[in-house]
Structure formats: structure tokens, C-alpha cells
Design an enzyme around this catalytic site. Structure first.
Site, PDB file in Angstrom:
ATOM      1  N   HIS A 136      12.454  -1.727   6.089  1.00 29.68           N
ATOM      2  CA  HIS A 136      11.749  -0.948   4.973  1.00 29.68           C
ATOM      3  C   HIS A 136      10.662   0.029   5.468  1.00 29.68           C
ATOM      4  O   HIS A 136      10.333   1.017   4.775  1.00 29.68           O
ATOM      5  CB  HIS A 136      11.141  -2.106   3.966  1.00 29.68           C
ATOM      6  CG  HIS A 136      12.199  -2.601   3.207  1.00 29.68           C
ATOM      7  ND1 HIS A 136      12.751  -3.855   3.580  1.00 29.68           N
ATOM      8  CD2 HIS A 136      12.790  -2.250   2.153  1.00 29.68           C
ATOM      9  CE1 HIS A 136      13.831  -3.944   2.671  1.00 29.68           C
ATOM     10  NE2 HIS A 136      13.793  -3.040   1.401  1.00 29.68           N
ATOM     11  N   GLU A 178      24.760  -5.575  -3.936  1.00 30.24           N
ATOM     12  CA  GLU A 178      24.036  -5.504  -2.571  1.00 30.24           C
ATOM     13  C   GLU A 178      24.564  -6.767  -1.871  1.00 30.24           C
ATOM     14  O   GLU A 178      24.083  -7.033  -0.630  1.00 30.24           O
ATOM     15  CB  GLU A 178      22.683  -5.241  -2.606  1.00 30.24           C
ATOM     16  CG  GLU A 178      21.957  -6.256  -3.236  1.00 30.24           C
ATOM     17  CD  GLU A 178      20.165  -5.738  -3.038  1.00 30.24           C
ATOM     18  OE1 GLU A 178      19.959  -5.051  -2.215  1.00 30.24           O
ATOM     19  OE2 GLU A 178      19.326  -6.324  -3.962  1.00 30.24           O
ATOM     20  N   ASP A 206      21.340  -3.752   2.163  1.00 27.55           N
ATOM     21  CA  ASP A 206      21.892  -5.163   2.122  1.00 27.55           C
ATOM     22  C   ASP A 206      23.267  -5.408   2.159  1.00 27.55           C
ATOM     23  O   ASP A 206      23.631  -6.434   3.117  1.00 27.55           O
ATOM     24  CB  ASP A 206      21.131  -5.721   1.101  1.00 27.55           C
ATOM     25  CG  ASP A 206      19.682  -6.001   1.315  1.00 27.55           C
ATOM     26  OD1 ASP A 206      19.297  -6.457   2.441  1.00 27.55           O
ATOM     27  OD2 ASP A 206      18.917  -5.664   0.443  1.00 27.55           O
ATOM     28  N   CYS A 221      22.182   3.575  -4.203  1.00 21.63           N
ATOM     29  CA  CYS A 221      20.898   3.707  -3.803  1.00 21.63           C
ATOM     30  C   CYS A 221      20.397   3.480  -2.318  1.00 21.63           C
ATOM     31  O   CYS A 221      18.961   3.567  -1.978  1.00 21.63           O
ATOM     32  CB  CYS A 221      19.695   3.006  -4.649  1.00 21.63           C
ATOM     33  SG  CYS A 221      20.126   1.458  -4.664  1.00 21.63           S
TER      34      CYS A 221
HETATM   35  C1  PEP Z   1      19.535  -1.840  -0.379  1.00 22.87           C
HETATM   36  O1  PEP Z   1      19.532  -2.969  -0.089  1.00 22.87           O
HETATM   37  O2  PEP Z   1      20.313  -1.108  -0.038  1.00 22.87           O
HETATM   38  C2  PEP Z   1      18.369  -1.129  -1.143  1.00 22.87           C
HETATM   39  C3  PEP Z   1      18.286  -0.082  -1.461  1.00 22.87           C
HETATM   40  O3  PEP Z   1      17.241  -2.199  -1.473  1.00 22.87           O
HETATM   41  P1  PEP Z   1      16.277  -2.540  -0.186  1.00 22.87           P
HETATM   42  O4  PEP Z   1      16.641  -1.508   0.986  1.00 22.87           O
HETATM   43  O5  PEP Z   1      14.961  -2.510  -0.643  1.00 22.87           O
HETATM   44  O6  PEP Z   1      16.557  -3.927   0.094  1.00 22.87           O
HETATM   45 MG    MG Z   2      18.301  -4.440  -0.863  1.00 20.68          MG
END
Ligand code: PEP
Ligand code: MG
Length: 542
Positions: free
Chosen positions: A187, A429, A453, A500
């Protein structure tokens, strides 16, 4: 001049001075002292400094997030003045003839344990506060500055940065991040991309090579780091920086243009954000909407649960700033690498497979309901979509829909306004969600594929572990097949589907995604125009 290399995870070149990040809970050593009166004076001076710092933070927070968000810093000041807390520290200095840092650390442990053992959840959350004020005191005592404490812009060097540390930084002054650890899909890397800040991770020997104030060149594309460059190298980097800016400028010509392929297929290109501060970038890059607002950063920026009013103000501001364009807000995705102490989550062997995201919300519905009330209230101010992370079953979705209905009814009974229609969607995910997407799609308006994920869970590769990057093939057929399968099931059930995760910005897959029928791609704001450019050059008829 010294060259190091790591992995570039967020583009562009940055040139500036290094600031080495001092982790706030650095270890404290016990030192015997002889002058007890002088040590107590040192403690009093550090306390005054900490209170002055908190006052400045309080004023800043008051301007930026209002009274309820700022209040915690006033409470922290009061805690520093608390008689019991002060008596414990001074008592330890006197009775054991130890340094003030040690006395503060021991007191922090004792008080935090005492708070954590209380029955009342409000008092339990004070354990994190007592640790926080004590870390601030220790930093003042040891003369350690916290990241971003000096006035100038800087290149932040650290062993690693937790998401909660990253969000607490003053983003306007961070020119680039460089870390020894970290992985592309962590992140912290995602945040750097969202904030359009160059970032390089996995730089071996960084912290032994760089010190505060060193001049640095950071190339967020190639991963090259140069410490104390000579004049010629510096000139060369400035030239590259100029060329890079020109390229970005050229992309600006695509503002206002459609995201449509040569053969007429159009796709929505939205932006991912982690904070209202990113809205400027979203608008500057002409995104068609917000495809993912990671609302958990609101919780990570806070020392306590953000209340309904605080959340409402933030969501309303995002919706109003987007002036009727779609804004998809994801409910909190705390857990795994995104930890907030005040949640009091138990330590887990496998946190990525543990109590995170929707699992916390369904286990502690009072937290979930507060967020949903704030979201629905804000829905009256724009075009809101709400989506839910880490879904694995239809039971979860049915439970979520029941809670949403309850919350809407509650607002209605109280005569509080909310939008007639708010689209509800889920993140795909987990492999489970993709595999049962035929059963999930009839329950929702849309799917949003979280490839970060989905890839980690499908390939059994911890996204936080940089050693696994070579095994973590982001183009793996298994992941692509799951996305295609989910797209087919979404469309068969009148739902739309977006992506996303970070893969949405990978232009080598844009054609494949459009052929699968993906309706929306949501990427960091700085990638919107590059993706638009790629879409406009595609011809799917061939
Ligand atoms: C993902 O898992 O692709 C996602 C968009 O959520 P995060 O990266 O915040 O886990
Ligand atoms: Mg995620």
C-alpha cells in the site's frame, strides 16, 4: 557520488535532499544517571516541546479537518499534563536514577497495559494514545525529528513505511520515497502512485549510505538512486526531468477527449484515491470519476474511530468536488498491512488471511453502520457508489444488503436526506468471489476487480514480500481467466464490471481487458491520460 539500485514503483525523477525517517517507536535503552534534578528538567523541557508540537498539529488539523478531527491532539496535550502520568515518570527517574527516555517508555508500557485491560472500549483505545504521546516525548528527549518535521521538501529514506506512517506524512513536502524493503503492490507503493510521488523500493544498503541532508537523485521508473551526484550527473538528471515533464505536458492534450478505441468501443477511465487531498490530481488528469476511494486511510490517519460527522464531511467533499461524476467509495479495508492500533485487532499468524475488511465490519457492525450512515447521508451530494472489500460468499453480501437497508430505513425515519439510488458493488479480489461470480452478480450493481489481492490469493504470493516478486506473475493466466469469468457473469446478470487493482494501469493488458468486456478501468490519477492514450490507439476490429 554513490549509485544504488532498487525497484522503481512510481514514475518520474526527483532531485532533492535526503531525510532519513526515524521510526517513532525506536528502542529506548536504560542509562544510569547521576544528576536527578537535571534529568527531571530535561523531561520538563521535552514535555513543553511536545505540547508545542501538538498545539501546532491541532491548529493545522482544525483548519483541514475541523474541530472533531482536531480534538484528539488537544486530548494528547492534556494527557501529557496528567498528574499520574507525570508522577510515574518523575518517580522512576528519582527512585531508579534512570534516563528520562527509559522512564517514559516504562510508564507508557504500564499505562497502555492498564488501558488495554479495561472493559470499556473507549478506554481500551486510549492505550494507543498513551503510546503515541510517549513516543513523541521520547523523540523530543532524544532530539530525533519525526519524518517531515523540518521545513523543506525532502526525499524520504526509510527501511520501510507502514501505510499508517505514509498517510501521516506531509505530502506536499515529500519529493520521493526510497525504502530498503517494500514490494510493488504494497500500500505504500500504491499510495506513492496515487499521490504521484516518485518511489523506489528494495534498495539494499540505503540506510548505511545516506544521511540527512545528502543530495539525491531518485528515478522512480528505472529504480536508480544517486547519492551526492557530481554536477554533470545532476545536470543530466535535470534534463531528463524536463523531458519527462514535457511528455506529461503532451498527454495533457488528451484532456477532454473520449476514451474510445479506433473502432468505437468506449470504456470508463476512473481514478483511485486514498484521501480528499488527491482530488486535485483527479481533476487535473481529467478522470471520468473515482473508481476506488480507499476509505480506510481516513481511519489510518486518525488516532481513534472517525465519527459519523467527520466521515460525512469527507465523503460529501469528495462527491461535491466530483460534481455529479461517479464516486465509488470502498468501505473500510483495515487489517493485514493496514493496522490502526485503536481497533485492538489480535496479532495473527497470517494477517492477509485473517480479520480484515468486511470481516471486521460484519463482526463489529457498530463500526460498519457508522460508516454506512455517513456514506448514505453524503449520497445526497453527488453520484455515489458503495463497494465492499474481501467478499467470499453470497451470505456475506446478503447480510451487507440487509444492513444497508436498515441504515437507509433509520435515516428515513429520522427524516435525513439520502440519494434515491446508490449503486452497491463488491470487490472481486478473492478467487472465491470470481468462481461464484454467477451467484454474486444478481445481488449487486457492479463488480470491481481488485487485482492486487486477487493475484496474491490466486498465486499464493504474499503481496508484501519482495522476495516473491519473481513468482508473482501479474499476467498469470489463472488471474486473467478469473477476471474474464467474472466479466462474463457480471454481464449475464446486468451488472457492470471494472478493475481497480494496479493491473488496470498496465497498458500491455488494455486490449485484453477490453476484449473481455471490462466496462471501467480505475487507476492512479497520474495514469489516467496515459491509459486514455493507449485506449485511443487500439483497434479491436483487427
Ligand atoms: C486490490 O486488492 O487490488 C485493491 C484494489 O485493493 P487494495 O490494494 O487496497 O487491497
Ligand atoms: Mg484489496
Amino acid at each position: 557520488m554513490q549509485k544504488l539500485t532498487g525497484k522503481g514503483v512510481s514514475g518520474a525523477i526527483a532531485i532533492g535532499q535526503a531525510s532519513v525517517f526515524q521510526r517513532r517507536d525506536a528502542r529506548v535503552t536504560r542509562v544510569k544517571i547521576t544528576d536527578i534534578a537535571a534529568e527531571k528538567e530535561r523531561f520538563e523541557a521535552a514535555k513543553a516541546e511536545a505540547i508545542a508540537e501538538l498545539d501546532a498539529i491541532y491548529q493545522k488539523a482544525l483548519r483541514e479537518v475541523g474541530e472533531s478531527g482536531a480534538q484528539i491532539f488537544e486530548i494528547h496535550s492534556m494527557m501529557l499534563e496528567d498528574d499520574d502520568y507525570n508522577e510515574s515518570i518523575c518517580g522512576l527517574i528519582e527512585s531508579q536514577a534512570v534516563n528520562a527516555e527509559y522512564a517514559v517508555a516504562v510508564t507508557a508500557d504500564n499505562f497502555a497495559e492498564m488501558f488495554a485491560a479495561m472493559d470499556d472500549s473507549y478506554m481500551q483505545a486510549r492505550a494507543a494514545d498513551v503510546r503515541d504521546i510517549s513516543n513523541r516525548l521520547i523523540n523530543c528527549l532524544s532530539g530525533r525529528k519525526q519524518a517531515g518535521a523540518s521545513g523543506d521538501s525532502m526525499i524520504l529514506c526509510a527501511d520501510d513505511l507502514a501505510p499508517s506512517e505514509t498517510v501521516s506524512l506531509d505530502k506536499s513536502r515529500v519529493l520521493a520515497f526510497v525504502t530498503t524493503h517494500g514490494s510493488s503492490n504494497s500500500h505504500t507503493a500504491i499510495l506513492a502512485r496515487n499521490m504521484n510521488i516518485p518511489a523506489v523500493i528494495g534498495v539494499d544498503g540505503l540506510l548505511t549510505s545516506v544521511k540527512d541532508g545528502d543530495m539525491m537523485i531518485v528515478n522512480g521508473c528505472t529504480g536508480e538512486i544517486i547519492i551526492n551526484p557530481d554536477e554533470a550527473t545532476l545536470d543530466d538528471a535535470r534534463e531528463k526531468q524536463r523531458a519527462d515533464q514535457e511528455k506529461r505536458q503532451l498527454l495533457q492534450n488528451l484532456r477532454g477527449k473520449d476514451n474510445v478505441t479506433l473502432d468505437g468501443r468506449s470504456v470508463n477511465i476512473y481514478a483511485n484515491i486514498g484521501s480528499v487531498d488527491n482530488i486535485g490530481e483527479v481533476l487535473a488528469n481529467d478522470a471520468g470519476g473515482i473508481g476506488l476511494f480507499r476509505s480506510e486511510f481516513l481511519y489510518l490517519e486518525s488516532d481513534d474511530y472517525p465519527d459519523e460527522e467527520q466521515q460525512f464531511r469527507v465523503y460529501k467533499k469528495v462527491l461535491e468536488s466530483m460534481a455529479g461524476k461517479k464516486v465509488i467509495i470502498r468501505t473500510l479495508d483495515i487489517g493485514a498491512d493496514k493496522q490502526a492500533d485503536y481497533f485492538g485487532l489480535a496479532k495473527e499468524e497470517n494477517p492477509a488471511l485473517g480479520m480484515r475488511a468486511i470481516r471486521i465490519c460484519l463482526t463489529r457492525p457498530e463500526i460498519f453502520r457508522t460508516q454506512l450512515r455517513a456514506l448514505y447521508r453524503a449520497s445526497a451530494y453527488g453520484n455515489l457508489g458503495i463497494m465492499f472489500p474481501m467478499i467470499t460468499s453470497t451470505d456475506e453480501v446478503e447480510e451487507i444488503l440487509r444492513i444497508c437497508k436498515d441504515v437507509r430505513q433509520e435515516l428515513e425515519d429520522a427524516g435525513i436526506e439520502y440519494a434515491d439510488r446508490t449503486e452497491l458493488g463488491i470487490m472481486v479480489e478473492t478467487p472465491a468471489a470470481a468462481i461464484i461470480s454467477d451467484r454474486l452478480a444478481p445481488l449487486v450493481d457492479f463488480f470491481s476487480v481488485g487485482t492486487n489481492d486477487l493475484t496474491q490469493y490466486t498465486l499464493a504470493c504474499d503481496r508484501q514480500n519482495p522476495a516473491l516478486e519473481r513468482f508473482c506473475d501479474t499476467h498469470h493466466e489463472a488471474v486473467l481467466r478469473l477476471i474474464e469469468f467474472a466479466a462474463k457473469n457480471a454481464h449475464a446478470n446486468n451488472a457492470w464490471i471494472g478493475i481497480c487493482g494496479e493491473l488496470a494501469a498496465d497498458t500491455s493488458l488494455t486490449e485484453a481487458f477490453l476484449r473481455m468486456g471490462i466496462d471501467e478501468l480505475s487507476v492512479s490519477p497520474s495514469s489516467v491520460l496515459k491509459l486514455r492514450d493507449a485506449v485511443r490507439k487500439l483497434d479491436l476490429s483487427k
